[in-house]
Design a protein around this motif. Sequence first.
Motif, PDB file in Angstrom:
ATOM      1  N   ASN A 177      31.613 -29.995 -27.672  1.00  0.00           N
ATOM      2  CA  ASN A 177      32.730 -30.088 -27.350  1.00  0.00           C
ATOM      3  C   ASN A 177      32.977 -31.114 -26.561  1.00  0.00           C
ATOM      4  O   ASN A 177      31.957 -32.172 -25.370  1.00  0.00           O
ATOM      5  CB  ASN A 177      33.499 -28.750 -26.914  1.00  0.00           C
ATOM      6  CG  ASN A 177      33.152 -28.773 -25.616  1.00  0.00           C
ATOM      7  OD1 ASN A 177      33.902 -29.418 -24.548  1.00  0.00           O
ATOM      8  ND2 ASN A 177      31.978 -28.306 -25.447  1.00  0.00           N
ATOM      9  N   TYR A 178      34.446 -31.867 -26.737  1.00  0.00           N
ATOM     10  CA  TYR A 178      34.805 -33.022 -25.930  1.00  0.00           C
ATOM     11  C   TYR A 178      35.551 -33.116 -24.931  1.00  0.00           C
ATOM     12  O   TYR A 178      36.871 -33.703 -24.521  1.00  0.00           O
ATOM     13  CB  TYR A 178      35.269 -34.096 -27.197  1.00  0.00           C
ATOM     14  CG  TYR A 178      33.989 -34.882 -27.765  1.00  0.00           C
ATOM     15  CD1 TYR A 178      33.229 -35.827 -26.873  1.00  0.00           C
ATOM     16  CD2 TYR A 178      33.441 -34.374 -28.721  1.00  0.00           C
ATOM     17  CE1 TYR A 178      31.871 -36.390 -27.081  1.00  0.00           C
ATOM     18  CE2 TYR A 178      31.414 -34.701 -28.964  1.00  0.00           C
ATOM     19  CZ  TYR A 178      31.238 -35.498 -28.127  1.00  0.00           C
ATOM     20  OH  TYR A 178      30.161 -36.035 -29.156  1.00  0.00           O
ATOM     21  N   ALA A 179      36.441 -31.418 -25.019  1.00  0.00           N
ATOM     22  CA  ALA A 179      37.333 -31.245 -24.155  1.00  0.00           C
ATOM     23  C   ALA A 179      37.457 -31.539 -23.046  1.00  0.00           C
ATOM     24  O   ALA A 179      38.520 -32.307 -22.414  1.00  0.00           O
ATOM     25  CB  ALA A 179      37.531 -29.688 -24.042  1.00  0.00           C
ATOM     26  N   ALA A 180      35.890 -32.193 -21.890  1.00  0.00           N
ATOM     27  CA  ALA A 180      36.143 -32.811 -20.980  1.00  0.00           C
ATOM     28  C   ALA A 180      36.869 -34.031 -21.151  1.00  0.00           C
ATOM     29  O   ALA A 180      36.693 -34.847 -19.641  1.00  0.00           O
ATOM     30  CB  ALA A 180      34.996 -32.140 -20.358  1.00  0.00           C
ATOM     31  N   GLN A 181      35.889 -34.891 -21.936  1.00  0.00           N
ATOM     32  CA  GLN A 181      36.703 -36.262 -22.150  1.00  0.00           C
ATOM     33  C   GLN A 181      37.500 -36.325 -23.132  1.00  0.00           C
ATOM     34  O   GLN A 181      38.224 -37.510 -22.720  1.00  0.00           O
ATOM     35  CB  GLN A 181      35.325 -36.840 -23.009  1.00  0.00           C
ATOM     36  CG  GLN A 181      33.638 -36.932 -22.408  1.00  0.00           C
ATOM     37  CD  GLN A 181      33.228 -35.759 -23.202  1.00  0.00           C
ATOM     38  OE1 GLN A 181      33.396 -34.584 -22.553  1.00  0.00           O
ATOM     39  NE2 GLN A 181      31.879 -35.422 -22.995  1.00  0.00           N
ATOM     40  N   VAL A 182      38.398 -35.782 -23.332  1.00  0.00           N
ATOM     41  CA  VAL A 182      39.629 -36.036 -24.435  1.00  0.00           C
ATOM     42  C   VAL A 182      40.583 -34.896 -23.597  1.00  0.00           C
ATOM     43  O   VAL A 182      40.654 -33.496 -24.244  1.00  0.00           O
ATOM     44  CB  VAL A 182      39.646 -35.526 -25.907  1.00  0.00           C
ATOM     45  CG1 VAL A 182      40.059 -36.768 -26.441  1.00  0.00           C
ATOM     46  CG2 VAL A 182      38.056 -36.944 -25.907  1.00  0.00           C
TER      47      VAL A 182
END
Length: 218
Positions: A177-182
Amino acid sequence: MRYFLAVAMMLGVLLLGVVGFRDTTTRRTPIEVFPDMDRQPKLRPQAEDAFFADNRGSRRPVEGTMARMTPMTMGASGSSELVYGYEDLPVNTGHLTGVTNYVENIPLTVSGELLERGMGRYQINCQPCHGALGDGNGITRKLGMVVVANLHDPRIIKMPDGELFHVITSGRNLMSNYAAQVSVKDRWSIIAYIRALQRSRLASIDDVPEQLRSTLTK
Ligand code: HEC
């Protein structure tokens, strides 16, 4: 005998020294063998402190500090509608409010600005694996990651925008998942850009302005 007395006296002193004055109280400064960080230079909240020029122990947040609950502006820049991250809204969850159905379309105003932002975010966060064209031929394929999804797959083209949002937010199968980066808004901007990439392959001659059609090479 003399030695015996001497030793007995020393033992007596030792015994007194260890257990003799336990539990007694005194106003004198105790002897500290191990200070154990009892006294340390530190700031106490709401108290005075001479360390800073203004003598305040409590400091103001550093300039530029972001509150966790900074609301997001919806729509194009200049729009004043604010949304907080905890609100159960399609823009935060990718789902219709109160149910688990994905939203069909991006719940933000899609502008040129949003698309441009999406291109940049896509290039940074997705392109290494999915490739500049979205066909899954990123640099990581050369390094052995051969199962990267082709974003031009009809199944992905037909996915509701909310499902793409879900994939970025929570990951799917082998993709993390990319929730932290995006950030939330950036996720939607990436989705807008992916839709543009997909459209670029699905265009027909009718999408090209008439005066430009002759310039196309077959
Ligand atoms: C580290 C490599 C990597 C990065 C970076 C990456 N992906 Fe993926 N992605 C994958 C892989 C691998 C799959 C295939 C997962 C599977 O089916 O097991 C995949 C699958 C997908 C799918 C299809 C999911 C499905 O239902 O089959 C979508 C959509 C997707 N990625 C979007 C994105 C977006 C948007 C970004 C950027 C925010 C991104 N990916 C970044 C590796 C990556």
